[in-house]
Scaffold this motif. Structure first.
Motif, PDB file in Angstrom:
ATOM      1  N   ASN A 199       9.418  64.084  15.241  1.00  0.00           N
ATOM      2  CA  ASN A 199      10.807  63.770  15.608  1.00  0.00           C
ATOM      3  C   ASN A 199      10.885  62.336  16.123  1.00  0.00           C
ATOM      4  OD1 ASN A 199      11.046  66.522  15.279  1.00  0.00           O
ATOM      5  ND2 ASN A 199      11.481  66.941  17.433  1.00  0.00           N
TER       6      ASN A 199
ATOM      7  N   GLN B 257      22.335  57.753  19.179  1.00  0.00           N
ATOM      8  CA  GLN B 257      21.714  58.987  19.662  1.00  0.00           C
ATOM      9  C   GLN B 257      22.609  59.734  20.660  1.00  0.00           C
ATOM     10  OE1 GLN B 257      17.709  58.154  20.991  1.00  0.00           O
ATOM     11  NE2 GLN B 257      17.116  57.322  19.015  1.00  0.00           N
TER      12      GLN B 257
ATOM     13  N   SER C 116      27.046  64.821  16.934  1.00  0.00           N
ATOM     14  CA  SER C 116      26.269  65.708  16.068  1.00  0.00           C
ATOM     15  C   SER C 116      24.775  65.404  16.079  1.00  0.00           C
ATOM     16  CB  SER C 116      26.794  65.619  14.626  1.00  0.00           C
ATOM     17  OG  SER C 116      26.627  64.310  14.134  1.00  0.00           O
ATOM     18  N   TYR C 117      24.354  64.415  16.872  1.00  0.00           N
ATOM     19  CA  TYR C 117      22.942  64.001  16.848  1.00  0.00           C
ATOM     20  C   TYR C 117      22.048  65.096  17.426  1.00  0.00           C
ATOM     21  CZ  TYR C 117      18.713  61.266  17.509  1.00  0.00           C
ATOM     22  OH  TYR C 117      17.417  60.807  17.455  1.00  0.00           O
ATOM     23  N   ARG C 118      21.016  65.443  16.672  1.00  0.00           N
ATOM     24  CA  ARG C 118      20.019  66.414  17.120  1.00  0.00           C
ATOM     25  C   ARG C 118      18.646  65.794  16.894  1.00  0.00           C
ATOM     26  NH1 ARG C 118      22.135  72.287  14.991  1.00  0.00           N
ATOM     27  NH2 ARG C 118      20.128  72.892  15.876  1.00  0.00           N
TER      28      ARG C 118
ATOM     29  N   GLU D  29      15.663  66.828  16.875  1.00  0.00           N
ATOM     30  CA  GLU D  29      14.709  67.561  16.046  1.00  0.00           C
ATOM     31  C   GLU D  29      15.015  67.449  14.557  1.00  0.00           C
ATOM     32  OE1 GLU D  29      17.946  70.635  16.972  1.00  0.00           O
ATOM     33  OE2 GLU D  29      17.017  68.879  17.921  1.00  0.00           O
ATOM     34  N   LEU D  30      16.166  66.859  14.224  1.00  0.00           N
ATOM     35  CA  LEU D  30      16.542  66.678  12.823  1.00  0.00           C
ATOM     36  C   LEU D  30      16.510  65.217  12.395  1.00  0.00           C
ATOM     37  CD1 LEU D  30      19.485  69.243  12.499  1.00  0.00           C
ATOM     38  CD2 LEU D  30      17.086  69.540  11.853  1.00  0.00           C
ATOM     39  N   HIS D  31      15.972  64.357  13.242  1.00  0.00           N
ATOM     40  CA  HIS D  31      15.782  62.951  12.865  1.00  0.00           C
ATOM     41  C   HIS D  31      14.283  62.696  12.857  1.00  0.00           C
ATOM     42  CE1 HIS D  31      19.944  61.377  12.731  1.00  0.00           C
ATOM     43  NE2 HIS D  31      20.147  62.504  13.366  1.00  0.00           N
TER      44      HIS D  31
ATOM     45  N   THR E 240      22.168  65.806   9.532  1.00  0.00           N
ATOM     46  CA  THR E 240      23.308  66.156  10.374  1.00  0.00           C
ATOM     47  C   THR E 240      23.873  67.484   9.897  1.00  0.00           C
ATOM     48  OG1 THR E 240      23.859  63.838  10.776  1.00  0.00           O
ATOM     49  CG2 THR E 240      25.598  65.452  11.150  1.00  0.00           C
TER      50      THR E 240
ATOM     51  N   GLU F  83      27.946  73.118  11.477  1.00  0.00           N
ATOM     52  CA  GLU F  83      27.802  74.571  11.544  1.00  0.00           C
ATOM     53  C   GLU F  83      29.009  75.296  10.955  1.00  0.00           C
ATOM     54  OE1 GLU F  83      27.298  72.502  14.031  1.00  0.00           O
ATOM     55  OE2 GLU F  83      25.343  72.913  14.974  1.00  0.00           O
TER      56      GLU F  83
ATOM     57  N   LEU G  51      19.164  77.420  10.496  1.00  0.00           N
ATOM     58  CA  LEU G  51      20.392  76.976  11.155  1.00  0.00           C
ATOM     59  C   LEU G  51      21.656  77.441  10.437  1.00  0.00           C
ATOM     60  CD1 LEU G  51      19.312  73.321  12.055  1.00  0.00           C
ATOM     61  CD2 LEU G  51      19.100  75.404  13.440  1.00  0.00           C
TER      62      LEU G  51
END
Length: 309
Positions: A171, A204, A208-210, A212-214, A231, A234, A270
């Motif tokens: 990450n 950051q 919507s920044y996560r 664990e997904l970058h 991104t 949901e 997800l």
């Protein structure tokens, strides 16, 4: 029963960050109407505000115009993407507003070109015959500048990840140390990103920044050799891959492929059903995206109009 054509709609300029959030929700809400990202996805929208410095964000926000019903419901928005361009976000039932939006764009967003003429550019999906007809009637010409909005269902098979000896996939970590290294990696791919450490840190904080997904591929010297961000929306069970890139010194080692595959696996729990990826016409990049399952694509072209300055 009244239809959308009977509803009175008025235009007004952007006021404050609440408008930014309302348009963001509008983009989420209109996705199911089209069944695709006909309007912008939120990663692109948030990037306009959070990517870069605050002064630039405020300058961009000043370019936004909203169209609302008497009840205050947003049914359209128009704004700049890059200087001299017009981006149209519109509710499916209110596409009659596009002509008025282009009027506004020509008055507020056109910029001088190298010949001293006024110029405005508009992106249009190749499937959008109605917008093509409108643009042509107004004097726009389709250019050779084009790109693809690729997509893949997440239930399609995912390739096994390629080996990446000498690199660690991880990450992107919070803090300025990774921001500096990430900025260096971005700048190796896109020159305009070379001095945007504060902008990276600011992004950051986007909604919507996560982390664990970058994802990044770290070389043995501690530099970041490649990157891929994801991104998730949901509400629509969708995700967008952006940005993706590899430092020129580390190419042809399957790093971007490995990061995308890792990201697809992380999206599976997800609730994501469809993954989107925007790309230009670079053959090598499109070949990579097809290899990892982004085989469906909507093409778009830039349409341009020029007139005396």
């Amino acid at each position: 029963m009244p239809t959308a054509r009977d509803v009175r709609v008025t235009a007004r300029p952007y006021r404050d960050f609440d408008d930014f959030l309302r348009i963001r929700q509008f983009l989420i809400d209109t996705y199911p109407l089209y069944g695709t990202y006909h309007n912008w996805e939120i990663r692109r929208w948030e990037g306009q505000w959070y990517w870069g410095d605050v002064a630039s964000s405020l300058e961009w926000a000043a370019s936004i115009c909203l169209w609302e019903t008497e009840q205050g419901e947003i049914v359209g928005a128009a704004h700049a993407d890059t200087p001299g361009s017009l981006a149209i976000q519109v509710h499916l039932d209110y596409r009659r507003l596009e002509d008025e939006m282009i009027d506004w764009g020509e008055s507020h967003l056109a910029a001088p070109n190298a010949a001293g003429q006024r110029q405005l550019e508009v992106e249009a999906h190749d499937y959008d015959a109605a917008l093509h007809t409108l643009l042509a009637r107004r004097g726009y010409t389709q250019t050779d500048s084009c790109g693809y909005q690729r997509r893949r269902p997440l239930d399609a098979p995912i390739l096994p990840p390629p080996a990446t000896p000498g690199y660690t996939l991880r990450n992107l970590q919070p803090g300025m140390d990774d921001c500096v290294r990430y900025t260096e990696a971005l700048g190796s791919v896109w020159s305009h990103s070379r001095s945007m450490v504060e902008g990276v840190a600011r992004f950051q904080t986007s909604l919507s920044y996560r982390p664990e997904l970058h994802l990044v591929a770290e070389a043995t010297d501690g530099s970041l050799a490649a990157f891929a961000g994801f991104t998730v929306v949901e509400a629509n069970h969708t995700a967008v891959v952006e940005p993706v890139g590899t430092h020129p010194a580390h190419r042809r080692k399957h790093l971007a492929q490995a990061l995308i595959i890792e990201g697809l696996h992380r999206l599976q729990p997800l609730g994501v059903e469809m993954v989107y990826l925007g790309t230009g016409d670079d053959e090598a990049a499109n070949r990579l995206y097809e290899q990892v399952g982004f085989t469906h694509a909507d093409m778009f072209h830039v349409w341009r109009k020029t007139w005396p300055g």
